[in-house]
Design an enzyme around this catalytic site. Structure first.
Site, PDB file in Angstrom:
ATOM      1  N   LYS A  79       0.967  -1.108  -0.096  1.00 42.33           N
ATOM      2  CA  LYS A  79       0.047   0.039   0.072  1.00 42.33           C
ATOM      3  C   LYS A  79       0.782   1.175  -0.047  1.00 42.33           C
ATOM      4  O   LYS A  79       2.089   1.233   0.584  1.00 42.33           O
ATOM      5  CB  LYS A  79      -0.938  -0.068   1.247  1.00 42.33           C
ATOM      6  CG  LYS A  79      -1.916   0.860   1.313  1.00 42.33           C
ATOM      7  CD  LYS A  79      -2.908   0.646   2.794  1.00 42.33           C
ATOM      8  CE  LYS A  79      -3.792   1.584   2.973  1.00 42.33           C
ATOM      9  NZ  LYS A  79      -4.651   1.370   4.314  1.00 42.33           N
ATOM     10  N   SER A 154      -9.460   1.066   3.154  1.00 40.54           N
ATOM     11  CA  SER A 154      -8.652   1.960   2.334  1.00 40.54           C
ATOM     12  C   SER A 154      -7.439   1.196   1.750  1.00 40.54           C
ATOM     13  O   SER A 154      -6.969   1.738   0.613  1.00 40.54           O
ATOM     14  CB  SER A 154      -7.846   3.221   3.196  1.00 40.54           C
ATOM     15  OG  SER A 154      -7.167   2.398   4.142  1.00 40.54           O
ATOM     16  N   SER A 178      -9.334  -1.609   7.441  1.00 41.87           N
ATOM     17  CA  SER A 178      -8.824  -1.673   5.887  1.00 41.87           C
ATOM     18  C   SER A 178      -8.131  -2.770   5.378  1.00 41.87           C
ATOM     19  O   SER A 178      -7.781  -2.399   4.103  1.00 41.87           O
ATOM     20  CB  SER A 178      -8.030  -0.163   5.675  1.00 41.87           C
ATOM     21  OG  SER A 178      -8.926   0.825   5.886  1.00 41.87           O
TER      22      SER A 178
HETATM   23  N1  GLN Z   1     -13.155   3.195   6.969  1.00 43.55           N
HETATM   24  C1  GLN Z   1     -12.363   3.501   8.057  1.00 43.55           C
HETATM   25  C2  GLN Z   1     -12.110   4.851   8.048  1.00 43.55           C
HETATM   26  O1  GLN Z   1     -12.043   5.522   7.221  1.00 43.55           O
HETATM   27  C3  GLN Z   1     -11.057   2.666   8.426  1.00 43.55           C
HETATM   28  C4  GLN Z   1     -10.026   2.928   7.395  1.00 43.55           C
HETATM   29  C5  GLN Z   1      -8.564   2.029   7.810  1.00 43.55           C
HETATM   30  O2  GLN Z   1      -8.791   1.181   8.107  1.00 43.55           O
HETATM   31  N2  GLN Z   1      -7.614   2.635   7.272  1.00 43.55           N
HETATM   32  O3  GLN Z   1     -11.574   5.385   9.096  1.00 43.55           O
END
Ligand code: GLN
Length: 491
Positions: A79, A154, A178
């Site tokens: 990532k 994400s 994520s």
């Molecule tokens: N969807 C969650 C957020 O937007 C988790 C994102 C993540 O785990 N990086 O905070």
């Protein structure tokens, strides 16, 4: 079977038996990548040239009969919030478009030492804020199972890259789901380790008390290998725990007899009925295989999402204060200091801006007591709720997400808490627990993930249960076709 269709452990075997070379292996993935990348758009940066060089070096070592490292030649994606020396690390943001990392994240150093070959850095929601990867400042990645849908987020780019066969494994970060949620949407195994199990050094922080690095893989065996390699104490990350790391490969046992599994009913109430039914089928199968299943309750569930968003945005506002055009990030020339800050930070996308503003407010004056402290108290209750449940059960099982992958555009809007999907993931981060998403079937033709939650540092048990079920169902063998659609979304 084509090489790109194989999990890392399958490729490893072929390579160590001398049936293929590392260059052939890389070439097969690059060919696949050229075919599907225009459709799925998983990557922000590709490192094709260095990947081929590294593959050639591995072949040289093979020729001199040197013993091969456990991931020798395996194509890996990271990532784009993992630092890799000399490579752009954008975090999905235009603010960091020109930022080149000056050192390697510990987890990358460890995987590189184990022989993995980086093929590129993957697309993500800007600063990991989002559940669909649509908040990337670069492009929208697509779900390989249906390119009119999101791959989740994400870490959506990492999930799409593995599911489409561009690489055989990837790393993502999981602050509130994520890794698990994109794994679920893309039919992969996604593992979020216990807080403190894996180093975050060199990984750009979103919310430091929630973030963990985790693998996205085709199957549980690969997840166990990657977890073993990336886990363990790191002097560069004081939150890592000085506890021995087991070889998680030792937990690849097809045996669940006597395992006590709790099924919290709150996690099924808001779920898409088809998704809930598929997950229940998996649970019933575990019961047939000898596990003891019992319905239970986690009363704190309703409060998790609110507490999560307060803690996450507060920490994010503090972590991202340095991306200001002065210390890091794009700098816009202006007549005075204030204007320079405003213009520079204008490059942040709307979601990141919204969350930074909200987080800054939450940490200021009385709001700190009203929101932040309250959220921390709720976090303690959530932890206690899980601790109590995990005294009674070895594992808890829920759907990973309430739905399958939504259509692109369906979740765009103004509020950070738009995502019903998050509700099933964030509690695990608040409580610091390990959890794994395992493909357990399909609903409306799209993959469904089962979330298996374990005790702190109980990753071994997660892996054992997941491996047992995987052996029964064989969903790890199913790969998407990745087909183009016309402008109306028709195949
Ligand atoms: N969807 C969650 C957020 O937007 C988790 C994102 C993540 O785990 N990086 O905070």
């Amino acid at each position: 079977m084509e090489l790109w269709q194989q999990p890392a452990h399958g490729l490893q075997k072929l390579l160590s038996k001398g049936e293929i070379s590392a260059r052939e292996l890389m070439a097969a993935h690059l060919e696949r990548l050229r075919e599907v990348e225009p459709l799925v758009q998983s990557f922000i940066t590709l490192t094709e040239e260095t990947a081929l060089e590294q593959a050639a070096q591995i072949d040289q070592r093979r020729e001199t009969k040197e013993e091969l490292a456990p991931l020798a030649g395996i194509p890996l994606a990271l990532k784009d919030n993992f630092c890799v020396q000399g490579l752009a690390t954008t975090c999905g943001s235009k603010m960091l478009e020109n930022y080149t990392a000056i050192y390697d994240a510990t987890v990358y150093r460890r995987l590189r030492k184990a022989g993995a070959v980086l093929l590129g850095k993957t697309n993500m929601d800007e600063f990991a804020m989002g559940s669909t990867s649509e908040h990337s400042a670069y492009h929208i990645s697509k779900n390989p199972w249906d390119i009119t849908r999101v791959p989740g987020g994400s870490s959506g780019g990492s999930a799409a890259a593995v599911a489409a066969g561009e690489v055989s494994c990837a790393l993502g970060t999981d602050t509130g789901g994520s890794v698990r949620q994109p794994a679920s949407f893309c039919g992969l195994v996604g593992l979020k380790p216990t807080y403190g199990r894996v180093s975050r050094s060199g990984v750009m922080g979103y919310a430091s008390s929630l973030d963990q690095v985790g693998p996205l893989t085709r199957d549980v065996t690969d997840a166990a290998t990657l977890l073993t390699l990336i886990s363990g104490y790191d002097p560069l990350d004081p939150t890592t725990i000085k506890e021995a790391v087991p070889d998680y490969g030792d937990f690849l046992l097809s045996e669940v007899t006597g395992l006590k599994i709790g099924v919290p009913r709150e996690y099924f109430q808001g779920a898409d009925p088809e998704v809930a039914a598929v997950v229940w089928e998996g649970i019933k199968l575990l019961e047939k295989m000898g596990a003891k299943i019992e319905e239970t309750s986690l009363l704190s569930t309703d409060y998790c999402s609110n507490a999560y968003y307060i803690v996450a945005v507060a920490e994010a506002s503090s972590n991202l204060a340095c991306i200001d055009g002065v210390r890091y990030g794009h700098r816009v020339q202006a007549d005075n200091l204030e204007e320079m800050y405003i213009k520079s930070r204008g490059l942040l996308g709307p979601e990141a801006r919204r969350r930074i503003i909200l987080g800054t407010y939450i940490l200021s004056g009385d709001a700190y007591k009203t929101y932040y402290l309250q959220a921390q108290k709720v976090r303690t209750l959530v932890k206690e709720d899980f601790a109590k449940a995990l005294e009674k059960y070895d594992l808890l099982i829920t759907p990973t997400s309430a739905t399958t992958a939504p259509k692109i555009g369906a979740r765009c809007g103004e509020s950070p808490n738009l995502y019903p999907e998050d509700d099933y993931n964030v509690a695990v981060n608040l409580a610091g627990l390990p959890a794994l998403s395992l493909p357990c079937g399909f609903a409306q033709g799209l993959p469904v993930g089962m979330q298996i939650i374990g005790k702190p540092f109980g990753e071994g048990t997660l892996i054992q249960a997941a491996y047992s079920l995987e052996q029964e169902t064989g969903y790890d063998k199913m790969l998407p076709d990745v087909v183009a659609v016309d402008s109306k979304g028709v195949v």
